[in-house]
Design an enzyme around this catalytic site. Structure first.
Site, mmCIF file in Angstrom:
data_model
loop_
_atom_site.group_PDB
_atom_site.id
_atom_site.type_symbol
_atom_site.label_atom_id
_atom_site.label_comp_id
_atom_site.label_asym_id
_atom_site.label_seq_id
_atom_site.Cartn_x
_atom_site.Cartn_y
_atom_site.Cartn_z
ATOM 1 N N ASP B 397 -3.731 8.011 5.175
ATOM 2 C CA ASP B 397 -3.523 6.718 4.566
ATOM 3 C C ASP B 397 -4.804 6.401 3.798
ATOM 4 O O ASP B 397 -5.833 7.030 4.009
ATOM 5 C CB ASP B 397 -3.310 5.712 5.706
ATOM 6 C CG ASP B 397 -3.147 4.319 5.176
ATOM 7 O OD1 ASP B 397 -2.497 4.178 4.134
ATOM 8 O OD2 ASP B 397 -3.668 3.385 5.806
ATOM 9 N N THR B 399 -5.943 2.778 2.573
ATOM 10 C CA THR B 399 -6.561 1.509 2.948
ATOM 11 C C THR B 399 -6.854 1.482 4.433
ATOM 12 O O THR B 399 -5.964 1.713 5.241
ATOM 13 C CB THR B 399 -5.620 0.358 2.595
ATOM 14 O OG1 THR B 399 -5.049 0.648 1.336
ATOM 15 C CG2 THR B 399 -6.357 -0.946 2.560
ATOM 16 N N PHE B 542 -1.872 -9.832 -16.423
ATOM 17 C CA PHE B 542 -1.984 -8.382 -16.279
ATOM 18 C C PHE B 542 -0.608 -7.742 -16.153
ATOM 19 O O PHE B 542 0.276 -8.303 -15.540
ATOM 20 C CB PHE B 542 -2.779 -8.085 -15.009
ATOM 21 C CG PHE B 542 -2.742 -6.661 -14.597
ATOM 22 C CD1 PHE B 542 -3.625 -5.766 -15.155
ATOM 23 C CD2 PHE B 542 -1.813 -6.216 -13.678
ATOM 24 C CE1 PHE B 542 -3.594 -4.448 -14.783
ATOM 25 C CE2 PHE B 542 -1.777 -4.898 -13.311
ATOM 26 C CZ PHE B 542 -2.666 -4.007 -13.864
ATOM 27 N N ARG B 599 -15.516 1.489 -9.493
ATOM 28 C CA ARG B 599 -14.383 1.106 -10.337
ATOM 29 C C ARG B 599 -14.888 0.148 -11.399
ATOM 30 O O ARG B 599 -15.466 -0.879 -11.083
ATOM 31 C CB ARG B 599 -13.312 0.443 -9.484
ATOM 32 C CG ARG B 599 -12.774 1.394 -8.445
ATOM 33 C CD ARG B 599 -12.257 0.664 -7.269
ATOM 34 N NE ARG B 599 -10.970 0.051 -7.573
ATOM 35 C CZ ARG B 599 -10.039 -0.121 -6.673
ATOM 36 N NH1 ARG B 599 -10.242 0.247 -5.455
ATOM 37 N NH2 ARG B 599 -8.903 -0.682 -6.984
ATOM 38 N N ASN B 823 2.275 0.622 8.820
ATOM 39 C CA ASN B 823 3.005 1.400 7.837
ATOM 40 C C ASN B 823 2.770 2.894 8.002
ATOM 41 O O ASN B 823 3.462 3.704 7.410
ATOM 42 C CB ASN B 823 2.616 0.961 6.423
ATOM 43 C CG ASN B 823 1.132 1.067 6.206
ATOM 44 O OD1 ASN B 823 0.357 0.935 7.147
ATOM 45 N ND2 ASN B 823 0.731 1.343 4.991
ATOM 46 N N ASP B 824 1.805 3.253 8.795
ATOM 47 C CA ASP B 824 1.537 4.675 9.001
ATOM 48 C C ASP B 824 2.214 5.215 10.254
ATOM 49 O O ASP B 824 2.153 6.409 10.519
ATOM 50 C CB ASP B 824 0.029 4.905 9.127
ATOM 51 C CG ASP B 824 -0.724 4.332 7.954
ATOM 52 O OD1 ASP B 824 -0.257 4.555 6.825
ATOM 53 O OD2 ASP B 824 -1.746 3.660 8.160
#
Lengths: 246, 1177
Positions: B397, B399, B542, B599, B823-824
Site C-alpha cells: 500500500d 499511504t 483543478f 513534488r 482497505n488493505d
C-alpha cells in the site's frame, strides 16, 4: 588358551518376530504367578493338557538337545576330553535374568509342581542337570539357547575346554572323535548343524570382516584424499576470484 | 463476489432486493436481515472440541496416525506397542488445539469489543445508548463528530448546512482526504427534531448487499413520493465522521452485510509452500512406504511358503493363519506400523516448535522495535516464518505504509532564488536533521507550531517585504480550496481536500500570510498581522486535464489578479514571454527539487484588466449556466484567461516517506524481490511516490503507463509494453506461446520471463478492471511480471486482492502484502503473507495480518534476516529430519530379508519410542532454532543471499530425493556393518555376542552416533546450546540405555525391559566400537566428499558470497552501511489533488458555509455585508 566348542545352526530363524516374542521373562525370572499362568505370548506353547508349560514358548520348546562328546584317540584308546558346561552364559543372564521359582526348600521338582514340560522336551526342566546350580531355569545350556540369535545362521557356545598347563596346547595335535547323540531334527526345514572348535583373540572369535573393511575403507580414504587435494589445487582458487552478482 | 455470495447462499435464499422501512422493526424483521453483530470467530464453547478435532483430522498426517493407531489395536498385526503412537498423537492434537483455542479466543475478544461499542439509537422517540450489535436494519441512529460509522447508513440530516456531512474513508479505501456526503433535501428537513425523526416512515428499496464501495442504487418512498438514492447519500461502515457535529442516518445494511465486511474477504487458513511440499512429500513417502511394505509382504508370503511352512516344527503359524499369502497380507500391515517412522508424527510437532521459536525472535527483535510509539514487531501467525525467506513479490500500500501521509512544505524558488537549503559558514550544504535550528515563527501568533522550516533567509526576505516573496505567499494563501476551521480564536485548523494543498497553505500561514476564513465571495487573509479581505471572484478549479487551478481575486486595494498554480509542464506553456530568464532559473531549481524526490508546483500570477475581466466574467456566467456543453465552454474560457502569466516561482513539497523507505526498497530490489505498489491514490501521486522512494528511476528503460478505457486499448497498451520489453515473446517459438498452442486450456503456471532491461509499469484502476477480466489476465501477468516495479493506482480494496490473487494464480512465487488500513485487509488476507503496519489509528490491517510492525523499513530485516534464517533453518531441519528417519527406519527393511520378513524390529522397542522423542529431537531443534550461515549484518549487506530462498533451492523435491538416497545409503551401512561385524563372531571370552539383543544395541548405537555426527556436519553456527544438546543427547542415550538394561529395572518391570545386561556385555567389546567407528566413517565420507567437491567445482552464487564474507570477516567488520541514495530523476510535477473535482464549486455556491464564522471577521466589516457582496461581480 582355552578352546571353545560351539554348535552352529543354519537356516534356523531364531530372529523371527513371533519366535522372539514367544517367551515369558517373568516366568524365567522365577515369578511364581507367571510360572502357573504364563504370558499369552507363549501361545501355542503356553499350556499342555491344561497344565502350564514351564518354560513356556516356542524358544524353549525348540531347545537344542543334541549332545556332543569329544574324545582324543590315542593309540586306539578314546580318552574323553573334559568339557566344561558352566561359564558359557553371560553372568547377567545366569544371575539376574534367569532364576528358578522360589518356595519352601530347594527341591526343584516341588517348586515346578503343577507345570508340565515343553512338548518337545524328553524330560522336564528340573531334570536338565544334576547339579542344583545348573538346573532348572538357570541351566546354562538353556540360557544360551534362550539368548536368541540375530541372524538365521548362528553358533552358540556349547562347552569350554580348559587349558591344563602352559606347556601344552589345550588340544594337542592328533586324532579326535566326536560323538553326537542325534536328538534334534533340522532336516525338515532344510537346516544344517555344525560343531566348531575355536580359540579367541582380544577381538573375539575369528571374523575377518572388520579387518578387510578397515583396509578397504582406509585405501578409499587415502585415494579420495589425493583426488580431492588435486581438485582443490586445480579449481580451488576459482571461487575467490569469482565475481559476485550485483 | 462469488466468494462472498456463497456465505449467504447457505443461510437463506440469496437476497435479490432489499426492502425496509424506517422506524419499523416489525416490518423489517420479516426479511430476517442480519443485525449489526459481526462474527469472525470460528468456534464456541461447545462446538470447539468436535469442530476442532474434525478440522485437525482433515490433516493428512493426523488421519494417518489415527489409522495407524487402529492398526496397532489389532493383535494379529500389532508389531509395536500401541502407546508408541497414542502419546505423540495426543500431544500433537493437544498442542494444535490449544493454539486454535487461543486464536479463537482473541477473535471473540475483538468481536466483542467491536460489537459492544456504544451508539445512540432512536427508539420510541428517545435517543438511547445501544451497543453496536443491537442495531437493526431500519433503525435511525445518531452519530457525532469523530465517531465511527456503525453500519451502512442512509444519511438523513446533519448539523451542517444542507445536511452536508464530512467523512474520512481511510479505513475503507485508504484515502485520508475528506469527502462530502449530502442528504436528500426532504430528509434534511428532519434536522435533529426527534419527533419528526420518529415519525419518519420512509421506505427504502435498494440492491442486495454487495461489495462495491462506490456504487449504491435505491429509492426512498416517502408519502407516496419516490426519491432516487445513490452513493452520495450513504455513510459506509468503517468511515469516520469529521467536522460534523452530529448527523442522523437510517441503517440500510448491518453487520456482515455492510460493504466493509463484504469487502473484507474470507479468512483462509494460510499454508506455506513448504507445508504444501511437505504434504506432497508425505504422500510420496506413503507411496514409498506402501511399496516397501508390499515388497516385504510378498517376501513374507514367499518365505512362509518356502521355509516357514517347514519351520513349523519349531514355530507354528499364528492362530488363524492358514496360508502363506494370508500371513503376507497381515505382515503388510505389520510393516506399515514398523516403518511408519519414515513420517514420524514428531515431524509436525517439531515444525510447529521451530516456527514458534523463530516467531519469538521476531517478537523479541529490538531492531524491529519502534520506540516512538512503543510498538514491537509481532508475529501474529506463527506458522508462516520460513515463507518469509521466499518472497518474490511484495504488494505494498502507499499511504501510511511507504509514506507517513504528511506533506511538508520543504523548499521553494521565488523569483529565481532557491530557499530551503541550509548552508554552513563555508558555504557547504548542511544535511538537515533534528538538531538543525528551526526558523523561529514567534513573530506570527497564528503560526502553526508543528510547521518546521530551516532556511532563515526566507524569513528575512519576508520580513524585508520583498515584493515577489510576499506575492508568492499571498498566492499560496489565496489560491486553494481549503476550508478553515477556527473553534477557538487563533487555533486554526485547515481541512484540505489533499494534504499537498494543506501544506502549502500552512506554509503561507507560518510565513505571515494567514488564511483565516472564507465565504463564498471573500477570503480573509491576515497578511503580516494585518487583516485583509480579498474578494473571490472566480475559482478556476483543478481537474485532471488542466492540471492547474486558478483564482481571480480583487484585493482590498482594488487590484484584480489571477493567481495560478499547477504542473510545470502545463504552466510553462502559459507564461508570458518576458519570464524567459526567470523560467530558466526556476527550471534549474525545479530539477534540483525533483532530484530530491519532492513534488513540485509552479506558481504564477497575472494582473487583469478590469474591462476584459468584466467581459470574461459575463461570459463565464453564461457558460456556467449553459445547459449543453457546459464543461467544454468553461474550460475554453479558463484557457482564454490563464495565459500570459507572470512566473513567480515554484514550491516543493515533500510527501514524507517513512524513514528508510528508499533504502529498504533498494535493498529488497537487490534481493530480486519485485515490488508492486497498489494504492487508492491517483496516478500522479502514485508515480511521484514511486520516484521519491526509488521504485521508479531514470535508469529504467521505460515506464509504461496503462490507462486505456476500453478492453482493446488496455490490451494494445499491454502488448506494446511487452513488445518493447521482450520482442521475442511474440514469436511462435516462444516457450509460453508454444504452451498456449499446445493446450486449449490456459497454462496454470507461467514461467518467469526476462525482459531486456529494467522497466516499470503504471496501471490505473480503471484499466486494471479490464485487465483483470478473463482473457486479458494472462497478458497482464506476462507484461507486469516482466517489469521490475508495478504501480497500480486508483484501485479498490477488492482489486488489490484480485491483483494479488492473479499473481498467486499464475506465478509460482510467494507473495507478501503490506498495508496499514482497512482497505488493505483483503489484500493482506489474500497474499501468502500479510504484513500490517501497526501503531497507526486503524487496527484492521494489523488484526488480519500475519506479521506486524511499526515501520516499513523493518520489512527488510523481517525478510532478509528473519525470513532467510527461518527458511534456511526449516530446510536444514527437514533435510536432516527426513535423513535421520530414513536411516533409522530402513534398517528394518534390510533386516526383513534376514528375519523371515516377520516384521521383527532391529532396535529395542524403547529405542524406537524414544528415538524421535528424546534422543534426536533436541539437537535438531537446537540447530533449527540457532543455526545461521551468516549473521544479520551480512544478510542485510548482501541481499543476493536471499535469492536461493525465492528459487526454493534449499529444500525441494530434488533435495528430498537426495536426503532419501543418503538415508538409504546410511541405513545400508548401519545394517550391514553390524551384520558383518557380528556374523559368526564371539566375545573375547567366547560367549555370545551375535544374539539379537546385542545386534539391536549395536545397530542403534551406530545409528545414534552417526546421526549426531551428521547434525554436527550440518550445523554451521555453534552455540553452547547446540553443543549441550548434542553431547547431552548422546549422554542421555547411554544413560537411559544403561538404566533400562540394568538389573534393577529388570527386576521391577520384568516384562518391559528384557534387554538386561546387553549394554554391559556388548559395549565393553572392542570389536563393537571398531564397527561403530567404521559405520560412522562410511556414513560421513560421501557427504563430506560431495560437499567438498561441490564447493570446489560448482559453487553457487550464494556460496561465493559466503566465501567473500568469510574472507571479509577476517578483517574488522565494515561500518554499518550508510549509503546516500543517488537520485538522477527528471523533474516531476505533483499536483496530488484527489481525482474528483475540488471543493471549488461547493465553495462558490456557498452551500457549505456556516451562516457566520465567529472569529473570521476582525475589523469593521463583515464579509457577508451587502456592501461588498456584489461589488465587482
Amino acid at each position: 588358551s582355552n578352546v571353545f566348542m560351539y554348535y552352529g545352526l543354519s537356516n534356523f530363524y531364531q530372529n523371527h518376530r513371533r519366535y522372539v516374542k514367544s517367551r515369558d521373562d517373568s516366568q524365567l525370572n522365577g515369578d511364581n504367578s507367571s510360572l502357573l499362568n504364563p504370558s499369552k505370548e507363549c501361545e501355542p506353547y503356553r499350556t499342555n493338557e491344561d497344565k502350564p508349560i514351564a518354560p513356556c514358548g516356542a524358544i524353549a520348546n525348540s531347545m537344542f538337545n543334541d549332545t556332543l562328546e569329544l574324545y582324543r584317540i590315542d593309540n586306539n584308546t578314546k580318552t574323553p576330553i573334559t568339557l566344561i558346561k558352566k561359564g558359557i552364559a553371560w553372568w547377567t543372564d545366569k544371575n539376574v535374568k534367569f532364576r528358578n521359582p522360589t518356595g519352601d526348600g530347594n527341591n526343584l521338582t516341588a517348586l515346578f509342581q503343577g507345570t508340565t514340560k515343553p512338548v518337545n522336551w524328553p524330560k522336564p526342566v528340573y531334570m536338565l542337570d544334576l547339579e542344583p546350580d545348573n538346573n532348572g531355569f538357570i541351566n546354562e545350556d538353556f540360557i544360551v539357547w534362550m539368548r536368541t540369535a540375530a541372524l538365521p545362521t548362528f553358533r552358540k557356545l556349547y562347552r569350554l575346554i580348559e587349558r591344563k598347563n602352559n606347556l601344552q596346547p589345550t588340544l594337542q595335535a592328533g586324532k579326535y572323535s566326536l560323538d553326537i547323540a542325534y536328538n534334534y531334527p533340522v532336516h525338515s526345514f532344510d537346516g544344517r548343524k555344525r560343531m566348531i572348535l575355536s580359540t579367541i583373540s582380544w577381538m573375539g572369535g575369528k571374523n575377518p570382516f572388520l579387518g578387510i573393511a578397515y583396509i578397504t575403507v582406509g585405501s578409499i580414504c587415502f585415494f579420495l584424499g589425493v583426488v580431492l587435494l588435486i581438485i582443490h589445487h586445480k579449481y580451488g582458487n576459482r571461487n575467490t576470484s569469482a565475481d559476485i552478482p550485483n | 463476489m462469488s466468494l462472498f455470495g456463497l456465505k449467504f447462499g447457505k443461510k437463506k435464499l440469496k437476497e435479490e432486493e432489499r426492502q425496509l422501512q424506517a422506524n419499523n422493526r416489525d416490518f423489517n424483521l420479516q426479511f430476517e436481515y442480519a443485525n449489526n453483530t459481526i462474527k469472525t470467530s470460528k468456534y464456541n464453547f461447545f462446538t470447539f472440541l468436535p469442530l476442532n478435532l474434525f478440522e485437525q483430522f482433515q490433516r493428512i498426517a493426523n488421519a494417518y496416525f489415527l489409522f495407524l493407531l487402529i492398526l496397532q489395536l489389532i493383535p494379529q498385526i500389532s508389531s509395536l506397542a500401541w502407546f508408541t503412537t497414542v502419546v505423540p498423537l495426543v500431544l500433537v492434537l493437544a498442542v494444535s488445539g490449544v493454539k486454535d483455542a487461543i486464536d479463537d479466543f482473541n477473535r471473540h475478544k475483538s468481536d466483542k469489543h467491536v460489537n459492544n461499542r456504544p451508539v445512540q439509537v432512536l427508539i420510541n422517540g428517545m435517543l438511547k445508548d445501544e451497543k453496536w450489535m443491537n442495531v437493526q436494519v431500519g433503525d435511525i441512529i445518531k452519530l457525532e463528530n469523530n465517531n465511527f460509522v456503525t453500519a451502512d447508513l442512509l444519511l438523513l440530516s446533519s448539523s451542517e448546512p444542507h445536511s452536508l456531512t464530512y467523512i474520512e474513508t481511510a479505513e475503507l479505501d485508504g484515502e485520508t482526504n475528506l469527502k462530502v456526503k449530502q442528504a436528500l433535501t426532504v430528509t434534511s428537513e428532519l434536522g435533529e427534531d426527534l419527533q419528526k425523526l420518529t415519525e419518519f416512515n420512509g421506505e427504502v428499496k435498494c440492491e442486495a448487499p454487495n461489495n462495491k464501495l462506490d456504487k449504491f442504487t435505491g429509492t426512498l418512498t416517502l408519502q407516496g413520493e419516490k426519491y432516487a438514492l445513490d452513493n452520495e447519500k450513504m455513510l459506509l461502515r468503517g468511515c469516520t465522521i469529521r467536522n460534523t457535529e452530529w448527523c442522523f442516518g437510517l441503517v440500510i445494511y448491518a453487520g456482515p452485510d455492510t460493504k466493509l465486511m463484504q469487502n473484507s474477504g474470507k479468512t483462509t487458513f494460510k499454508r506455506t509452500s513448504i507445508d504444501r511440499l511437505m504434504n506432497v512429500l508425505v504422500l510420496v513417502i506413503f507411496a514409498f512406504l506402501a511399496l516397501m511394505c508390499l515388497i516385504l509382504a510378498i517376501g513374507n508370503g514367499i518365505w512362509e511358503y518356502d521355509k516357514g511352512y517347514y519351520f513349523q516344527v519349531y514355530l507354528p503359524w499364528a492362530e488363524g493363519v492358514n496360508s502363506a499369502s494370508y500371513s503376507g497380507f497381515l505382515m503388510f500391515w505389520s510393516y506399515v506400523i514398523i516403518l511408519n517412522t519414515v513420517v514420524p508424527i514428531s515431524l509436525y510437532v517439531s515444525v510447529e516448535i521451530i516456527r514458534l521459536g523463530n516467531s519469538f525472535y521476531i517478537d523479541w527483535d529490538r531492531k524491529m522495535y519502534y520506540p516512538l510509539n512503543d510498538t514491537p514487531a509481532q508475529a501474529r501467525t506463527t506458522t508462516l516464518n520460513e515463507e518469509l525467506g521466499q518472497i518474490k513479490y511484495i504488494f505494498s500500500d502507499k499511504t501510511g505504509t511507504l509514506t507517513q501521509n504528511i506533506m511538508c512544505f520543504n523548499k521553494c524558488s521565488i523569483n529565481g532564488k532557491s530557499y530551503g537549503d541550509v548552508y554552513d559558514m563555508s558555504g557547504q550544504r548542511v544535511e538537515i536533521n533534528e538538531n538543525t535550528e528551526k526558523v523561529d515563527f514567534s513573530y506570527n501568533q497564528l503560526a502553526d507550531p508543528k510547521f518546521a522550516f530551516y532556511d532563515h533567509s526566507l524569513v528575512e526576505a519576508v520580513k524585508l517585504s520583498d515584493v515577489p516573496t510576499h506575492r508568492f505567499f499571498r498566492l499560496l494563501s489565496l489560491c486553494h480550496t481549503v476550508m478553515p476551521e477556527e473553534k477557538k480564536e487563533g487555533n486554526l485548523v485547515y481541512q484540505a481536500q489533499s494534504p499537498d494543498e494543506g501544506a502549502l497553505v500552512t506554509a503561507a500561514r507560518n510565513f505571515g500570510f494567514v488564511f483565516r476564513a472564507r465565504t463564498p465571495e471573500t477570503i480573509t487573509i491576515v497578511e503580516m498581522g494585518e487583516t485583509k479581505i480579498y474578494k473571490l471572484l472566480a475559482i478556476l478549479d483543478f481537474n485532471n486535464v488542466r492540471k492547474r487551478m486558478s483564482v481571480i481575486v480583487r484585493s482590498p486595494e482594488g487590484d484584480l489578479t489571477l493567481y495560478c498554480k499547477g504542473a510545470d509542464t502545463i504552466l510553462y506553456e502559459l507564461l508570458n514571454s518576458s519570464c524567459e530568464s526567470l523560467k530558466e532559473e526556476t527550471t534549474e531549481h525545479l530539477n534540483e527539487f525533483a532530484g530530491e524526490g519532492l513534488r513540485t508546483l509552479v506558481v504564477a500570477y497575472k494582473n487583469l484588466d478590469e474591462d476584459y475581466f468584466q467581459d470574461w466574467i459575463g461570459r463565464h456566467h453564461e457558460a456556467s449556466t449553459a445547459l449543453e456543453g457546459r464543461e467544454d465552454k468553461l474550460s475554453e474560457l479558463y484557457e482564454e484567461i490563464e495565459k500570459d502569466l507572470m512566473l513567480l516561482g515554484a514550491t516543493a513539497i515533500e510527501d514524507k516517506l517513512q524513514d528508510g523507505v528508499p533504502q529498504t526498497i533498494e535493498t529488497l530490489a537487490k534481493a530480486n524481490i519485485k515490488i508492486w505498489v497498489l494504492t487508492g491514490d491517483k496516478q500522479e501521486t502514485a508515480m511521484n511516490i514511486g520516484y521519491s522512494c526509488n521504485l521508479l528511476n531514470d535508469d529504467m528503460e521505460d515506464v509504461f503507463v496503462i490507462e486505456g478505457s476500453t478492453s482493446d486499448d488496455v490490451l494494445n497498451e499491454l502488448r506494446n509494453a511487452r513488445k518493447k520489453m521482450k520482442p521475442d515473446s511474440f514469436l511462435d517459438s516462444d516457450e509460453i506461446n508454444i504452451q498456449f498452442e499446445k493446450s486449449s486450456k490456459p497454462p496454470k503456471i507461467l514461467p518467469d520471463e526476462q525482459a531486456n532491461g529494467v522497466y516499470g509499469l503504471v496501471i490505473t484502476g480503471h484499466s486494471l478492471a479490464y485487465a483483470l477480466e478473463g482473457n486479458l489476465e494472462l497478458e497482464l501477468v506476462r507484461t507486469a511480471c516482466m517489469c521490475k516495479v508495478v504501480i497500480c493506482c486508483r484501485v479498490t480494496p477488492l482489486q488489490k486482492a484480485q491483483v494479488v490473487e492473479l499473481v498467486k494464480k499464475y506465478k509460482k512465487a510467494v507473495t507478501l502484502a503490506i498495508g496499514d488500513g482497512a482497505n488493505d485487509v483483503s489484500m493482506i488476507k489474500t497474499a501468502h503473507i500479510g504484513v500490517g503496519i501497526s501503531g497507526q489509528e486503524g487496527m484492521q490491517a494489523v488484526l488480519s495480518s500475519d506479521f506486524s510492525f511499526a515501520q516499513f523499513r523493518y520489512l527488510q530485516r523481517l525478510l532478509l534476516v528473519h525470513g532467510r534464517w527461518s527458511y534456511i533453518r526449516m530446510c536444514k531441519f527437514l533435510k536432516y529430519f527426513f535423513y535421520k528417519n530414513f536411516a533409522f527406519t530402513l534398517v528394518h527393511f534390510w533386516y526383513g530379508f534376514f528375519s523371515g520378513f516377520s516384521a521383527q524390529t532391529v532396535y529395542d522397542e524403547w529405542f524406537i519410542t524414544l528415538y524421535n522423542l528424546v534422543y534426536t529431537s533436541l539437537p535438531v531443534l537446537g540447530m533449527s532454532l540457532f543455526d545461521q550461515d551468516v549473521d544479520d549484518r551480512w544478510s542485510m549487506l548482501f541481499p543476493q543471499l536471499y535469492v536461493p530462498g525465492q528459487q526454493n533451492l534449499y529444500f525441494n523435491k530434488v533435495v528430498f530425493v537426495k536426503c532419501m538416497l543418503q538415508g538409504i545409503y546410511s541405513s545400508l551401512i548401519l545394517f550391514f556393518i553390524p551384520y558383518g561385524a557380528m556374523y559368526n563372531t564371539m566375545r573375547s571370552d567366547g560367549k555370545a555376542i551375535a544374539d539379537y539383543q546385542s545386534f539391536a544395541l549395536m545397530a542403534q548405537t551406530c545409528l545414534l552416533i552417526v546421526v549426531s555426527v551428521q547434525i554436527g556436519l550440518d550445523t554451521s553456527y555453534w552455540t553452547v546450546v547446540n553443543q549441550f544438546f548434542i553431547w547431552g543427547s548422546l549422554s542421555v542415550y547411554f544413560a537411559i540405555t544403561f538404566t533400562m538394561y540394568s538389573d534393577g529395572m529388570y527386576l521391577i518391570f520384568t516384562a518391559s525391559f528384557p534387554f538386561i545386561g546387553t549394554a554391559r556385555n556388548t559395549l565393553s567389546q572392542p570389536n563393537v566400537w571398531l564397527a561403530i567407528f567404521l559405520s560412522i566413517t562410511l556414513c560421513v565420507l560421501p557427504v563430506v566428499g560431495f560437499r567438498f567437491l561441490k564447493a570446489q567445482l560448482k559453487p553457487t552464487p550464494s556460496d561465493k558470497v559466503l566465501l567473500k564474507i568469510k574472507e571479509a570477516k577476517k578483517r574488522p567488520p565494515p561500518p554499518s552501511p550508510k549509503r546516500r541514495l543517488r537520485r538522477t530523476s527528471t523533474r516531476r510535477s505533483g499536483y496530488a489533488f484527489s481525482h474528483q473535482h475540488g471543493f471549488g464549486a461547493l465553495i462558490m455556491s456557498g452551500r457549505n458555509m456556516r451562516p457566520k464564522s465567529p472569529f473570521a471577521t476582525t475589523g469593521t466589516f463583515s464579509p457577508n455585508s451587502d456592501k461588498y457582496k456584489h461589488k465587482g461581480l
